[in-house]
Design a protein around this motif. Structure first.
Motif, mmCIF file in Angstrom:
data_model
loop_
_atom_site.group_PDB
_atom_site.id
_atom_site.type_symbol
_atom_site.label_atom_id
_atom_site.label_comp_id
_atom_site.label_asym_id
_atom_site.label_seq_id
_atom_site.Cartn_x
_atom_site.Cartn_y
_atom_site.Cartn_z
ATOM 1 N N GLU A 165 0.867 -1.176 0.000
ATOM 2 C CA GLU A 165 0.000 0.000 0.000
ATOM 3 C C GLU A 165 0.900 1.221 0.000
ATOM 4 O O GLU A 165 1.982 1.217 0.587
ATOM 5 C CB GLU A 165 -0.942 0.004 1.213
ATOM 6 C CG GLU A 165 -0.252 -0.116 2.557
ATOM 7 C CD GLU A 165 -1.225 -0.308 3.709
ATOM 8 O OE1 GLU A 165 -2.377 -0.697 3.451
ATOM 9 O OE2 GLU A 165 -0.827 -0.058 4.861
ATOM 10 N N LEU A 171 1.222 5.501 0.343
ATOM 11 C CA LEU A 171 0.662 6.769 0.805
ATOM 12 C C LEU A 171 1.523 7.905 0.274
ATOM 13 O O LEU A 171 2.702 8.008 0.613
ATOM 14 C CB LEU A 171 0.631 6.814 2.337
ATOM 15 C CG LEU A 171 0.115 8.117 2.958
ATOM 16 C CD1 LEU A 171 -1.369 8.311 2.646
ATOM 17 C CD2 LEU A 171 0.343 8.134 4.472
ATOM 18 N N GLU A 195 -6.866 8.259 6.962
ATOM 19 C CA GLU A 195 -7.319 7.180 6.081
ATOM 20 C C GLU A 195 -8.415 7.674 5.142
ATOM 21 O O GLU A 195 -8.418 7.362 3.947
ATOM 22 C CB GLU A 195 -7.830 5.997 6.897
ATOM 23 C CG GLU A 195 -6.737 5.082 7.390
ATOM 24 C CD GLU A 195 -7.287 3.747 7.872
ATOM 25 O OE1 GLU A 195 -7.893 3.010 7.055
ATOM 26 O OE2 GLU A 195 -7.102 3.438 9.047
ATOM 27 N N ALA A 201 -6.814 9.691 2.465
ATOM 28 C CA ALA A 201 -6.069 8.862 1.516
ATOM 29 C C ALA A 201 -6.994 8.141 0.543
ATOM 30 O O ALA A 201 -6.699 8.016 -0.644
ATOM 31 C CB ALA A 201 -5.212 7.852 2.283
ATOM 32 N N TYR A 231 -5.897 5.720 -2.654
ATOM 33 C CA TYR A 231 -5.218 4.790 -1.764
ATOM 34 C C TYR A 231 -5.890 3.415 -1.828
ATOM 35 O O TYR A 231 -7.127 3.310 -1.787
ATOM 36 C CB TYR A 231 -5.243 5.331 -0.327
ATOM 37 C CG TYR A 231 -4.954 4.296 0.741
ATOM 38 C CD1 TYR A 231 -3.659 3.840 0.968
ATOM 39 C CD2 TYR A 231 -5.988 3.781 1.529
ATOM 40 C CE1 TYR A 231 -3.394 2.902 1.951
ATOM 41 C CE2 TYR A 231 -5.728 2.843 2.518
ATOM 42 C CZ TYR A 231 -4.434 2.405 2.718
ATOM 43 O OH TYR A 231 -4.176 1.466 3.684
#
Length: 562
Positions: A502, A504, A524, A527, A532
């Motif tokens: 993952e 970011l 979160e 993102a 994301y």
């Protein structure tokens, strides 16, 4: 500048192929890189193709694909092919195959399937026809992989290492007077580990035996049990690694250099003391391994472009996170390839140096001499660096100098032991870095794991079970893939590994959230609005594409927590 004047053809390419021009036209070679290479060629005397590979300006993967396209033959990965047929291999010999740069595989109808490395197709065609009476059917592969495969398959055809290990064990067990040393057994054991693609050898004492295991594709696999009379093997390893054989009460570390099938290895040895004696681990680090690019490592093409953009930034800090053995350092070194390994001053401090990279300056931690990660960065700043690679941020001093270097106009690459991209900010905070400094310096985080890949030789279609569908969180899929086990994958059903990850990216909005100490849930949500993709989601996609299995997803990531 006219390339032809400086012999642009890469080694072995004698078909008039202007590979240098093709590389330049495809954007993989700039005029400045070519000029630099030609200047260096005048000093070293190397052929230009060899030089481009050695300098890391061109990867073997890109070169092999380019040659496959130019020659109008398929590109192949050596790892996707089973061992050559014994009767085909017997028609040739190692010296010939290494000299001509090819590996014969198997008969297909009236043709002989042949993997090409650093080869001249006309010369190989003549050899194949003369030796086999068959017409060649060519596949282009990476030079280094073909060379390693030739050495491996011919070596083990001539030296059945499993039988040699068994013979040596019996001889030493009968040798009650200890006339023979265990050096031959150790050498056979190292070759057996290489045959199994092991990264580590574990030798564990138990009450009535020594238990030997190999770590292959990240999984520890039992291999054999040795009689207790062979405990002197541990002393032999310690002597070779320049460790104190008289001290069996304290943990020790050492290393030794070895050669396995003409490949130099650095073997790192570590011991700990158990109730039954010393537990030993040997880590095998092959030398001369080319650093792969992000695409070759298995990153998806859209993410490769994202990471190229990230690694091309002029300043800031990029962190790779994940547990030990998750491929963080490998990805960081692949990220350096974005810069072509020339034209920038790149300095590294590592523990240990696992990949030897051309052009750049690599250093290794030496704690006895006071050379640590943080002290190295302090010295690096006096060398006008563009990029600094710090093997690991593990204490507040290293975190501070890394963030300071990023804030003062340098690109800093490093690793951090946290479980997700959103664990970086609290971890740096715990190391004493202020939230404002983290927001100002951090430009990207990649958290990754490695999952075993379905064996390309024996994987087959299977219907998903209810268990599979539950963990894939879908009922729409009707077909998955699973390796059934074969000689190629040593009956495991898996061969090699692929990354799940993952990413970011820290843009303006995320920077403000970090600087103001926003909770994880808010970060979160932000993102997710900027593409994301969580690691579990990517892993499920890998399973649905037939690349791996639900069992492997659960082994590596566990059950997704809601």
């Amino acid at each position: 500048m006219a390339i032809a004047a400086e012999n642009p053809n890469l080694p072995g390419v004698t078909e008039g192929v202007r590979v240098g021009a093709l590389l330049r036209e495809s954007g993989q070679l700039t005029e400045n890189q070519l000029e630099f290479s030609l200047q260096k060629q005048r000093v070293t005397g190397e052929r230009i193709g060899e030089l481009l590979l050695r300098l890391g300006i061109v990867s073997e993967f890109d070169l092999a694909r380019l040659l496959a396209e130019q020659r109008q033959i398929p590109f192949a990965d050596v790892d996707d092919h089973p061992a050559p047929d014994a009767e085909v291999l017997a028609m040739f010999n190692q010296e010939l195959c290494l000299a001509r740069g090819f590996l014969p595989l198997r008969r297909v109808g009236d043709a002989l399937q042949v993997l090409l490395g650093n080869a001249d197709t006309e010369a190989v065609s003549q050899v194949v026809t003369q030796r086999s009476g068959l017409r060649p059917s060519f596949l282009q592969a990476e030079f280094g992989k073909v060379t390693r495969a030739v050495r491996q398959f011919f070596y083990f055809a001539n030296y059945p290492v499993e039988r040699l290990v068994d013979q040596e064990i019996k001889r030493l067990d009968r040798d009650t007077d200890q006339v023979y040393g265990p050096d031959a057994l150790l050498d056979h054991l190292l070759h057996l580990a290489a045959k199994h693609r092991a990264t580590d050898i574990h030798i564990q004492p138990e009450g009535r035996s020594l238990h030997v295991s190999f770590r292959v594709d990240g999984v520890l696999t039992p291999v054999m049990a040795l009689p207790p009379t062979l405990s002197r093997l541990l002393s032999s390893v310690k002597m070779r690694a320049e460790m104190d054989i008289s001290d069996q009460r304290r943990p020790q570390d050492g290393s030794f250099a070895g050669v396995i099938m003409d490949t130099p290895y650095d073997v790192r040895v570590s011991t700990v003391v158990t109730e039954y004696g010393e537990n030993m681990v040997l880590r095998l680090l092959p030398g001369g391994v080319h650093v792969q690019g992000l695409r070759e490592l298995g990153f998806l093409q859209p993410d490769v472009e994202t990471l190229r953009m990230l690694f091309s930034q002029p300043s800031g800090i990029i962190l790779l996170t994940g547990p030990t053995g998750s491929g963080k350092s490998t990805t960081l070194h692949a990220g350096l390839r974005v810069h072509g390994l020339s034209g920038r001053n790149v300095l590294t401090v590592e523990d240990p140096i696992e990949y030897k990279l051309p052009v750049i300056c690599q250093t290794e931690v030496n704690r006895k001499a006071g050379y640590t990660f943080d002290s190295a960065v302090t010295h690096f700043l006096r060398h006008d660096p563009d990029i600094m690679l710090i093997g690991e941020i593990r204490d507040s001093e290293t975190a501070r100098v890394a963030v300071t270097a990023a804030e003062t106009g340098h690109l800093v690459l490093s690793t951090l032991h946290v479980n997700s991209v959103f664990g970086v900010v609290p971890r740096l905070g715990a190391l004493g870095i202020q939230a404002q400094m983290i927001g100002d310096s951090l430009i990207g985080v990649v958290s990754q794991r490695l999952m075993r890949r379905n064996c390309p030789v024996c994987s087959e279609s299977v219907a998903p079970t209810e268990f599979d569908l539950e963990h894939l969180q879908t009922t729409a899929v009707t077909e998955l893939r699973r390796g059934i086990g074969c000689a190629h994958c040593n009956q495991t059903g898996y061969y090699g590994r692929l990354p799940v990850y993952e990413t970011l990216l820290v843009g303006r909005e995320m920077e403000d959230l970090i600087a103001t100490g926003a909770p994880r849930s808010i970060m979160e949500s932000s993102a997710l609005q900027h593409d994301y993709v969580a690691m579990h989601q990517m892993a499920r996609a890998r399973v649905l594409r037939g690349e791996t299995t639900v069992a492997e997803l659960l082994r590596v990531l566990g059950v997704a927590m809601q």
